[in-house]
Write a protein that holds these residues in place. Structure first.
Motif, mmCIF file in Angstrom:
data_model
loop_
_atom_site.group_PDB
_atom_site.id
_atom_site.type_symbol
_atom_site.label_atom_id
_atom_site.label_comp_id
_atom_site.label_asym_id
_atom_site.label_seq_id
_atom_site.Cartn_x
_atom_site.Cartn_y
_atom_site.Cartn_z
ATOM 1 N N PHE A 290 24.205 14.918 55.285
ATOM 2 C CA PHE A 290 24.132 15.923 56.345
ATOM 3 C C PHE A 290 22.692 16.085 56.828
ATOM 4 C CE2 PHE A 290 23.277 20.344 57.539
ATOM 5 C CZ PHE A 290 24.107 20.457 58.653
ATOM 6 N N ASP B 13 27.823 4.396 59.146
ATOM 7 C CA ASP B 13 26.699 3.874 58.360
ATOM 8 C C ASP B 13 27.109 3.706 56.904
ATOM 9 O OD1 ASP B 13 25.016 4.038 60.599
ATOM 10 O OD2 ASP B 13 24.188 5.991 60.006
ATOM 11 N N LEU C 102 20.193 14.088 56.585
ATOM 12 C CA LEU C 102 19.606 12.863 57.134
ATOM 13 C C LEU C 102 20.388 12.293 58.316
ATOM 14 C CD1 LEU C 102 18.728 11.196 53.718
ATOM 15 C CD2 LEU C 102 17.189 12.454 55.249
ATOM 16 N N ASP C 103 21.405 13.002 58.752
ATOM 17 C CA ASP C 103 22.233 12.555 59.876
ATOM 18 C C ASP C 103 22.784 11.140 59.685
ATOM 19 O OD1 ASP C 103 21.978 14.928 61.402
ATOM 20 O OD2 ASP C 103 20.005 14.260 62.123
ATOM 21 N N ILE C 104 23.292 10.874 58.504
ATOM 22 C CA ILE C 104 23.905 9.580 58.222
ATOM 23 C C ILE C 104 25.377 9.675 58.617
ATOM 24 C CG2 ILE C 104 24.520 7.939 56.405
ATOM 25 C CD1 ILE C 104 21.990 8.949 54.892
ATOM 26 N N THR C 105 25.829 8.703 59.398
ATOM 27 C CA THR C 105 27.206 8.741 59.882
ATOM 28 C C THR C 105 28.163 8.087 58.880
ATOM 29 O OG1 THR C 105 27.109 6.606 60.995
ATOM 30 C CG2 THR C 105 26.365 8.549 62.258
#
Length: 125
Positions: A101, A109, A103-106
């Motif tokens: 959350f 990814d 680190l804005d990892i999708t």
């Protein structure tokens, strides 16, 4: 084996033993290394390995044949998965979610990395 400071050594050894069982390197009803042999291999005190084996016995992952040694329980794989899954969900997953959350990892990814991880680490199994 390199030990981390944030977890008891006997639990880290339990994770090591559990992984051997999960990977099929130590099979059900198969004898596992003696307390002394594993202590020498991991360069720890035999009392620490004994504590690990006692812990795994209470989890019903291994059992003791008096005078012979310790063996993987018939349903040891199932017991390891139950224990490790619950531990992962309670301890590791919340931190993992926090990090993805922040680190804005999708999810895409993660999926790509996971597929690459499986390809790189589980080729021959």
């Amino acid at each position: 084996m390199e030990f981390r400071n944030n977890e008891a050594i006997y639990l880290q050894i339990a994770a090591f033993v559990s992984e051997k069982i999960l990977r099929g390197l130590w099979l059900p009803d198969e004898k596992i290394p003696s307390v002394r042999d594993l202590a020498v291999e991991l360069e720890v005190n035999p009392n620490t390995v004994m504590r690990t084996y006692e812990f795994l016995q209470t989890q019903e992952v291994i059992y003791n044949k008096r005078g012979i040694g310790f063996f993987v329980a018939v349903d040891g794989i199932k017991k390891v998965k139950i224990y490790r899954k619950e531990r992962f969900l309670q301890q590791d997953l919340p931190e993992f979610f926090r990090n993805i959350f922040l680190l804005d990892i999708t999810l895409e990814d993660l999926q790509a990395r996971y597929e690459q991880f499986k390809k790189d680490n589980f080729k021959s199994e």
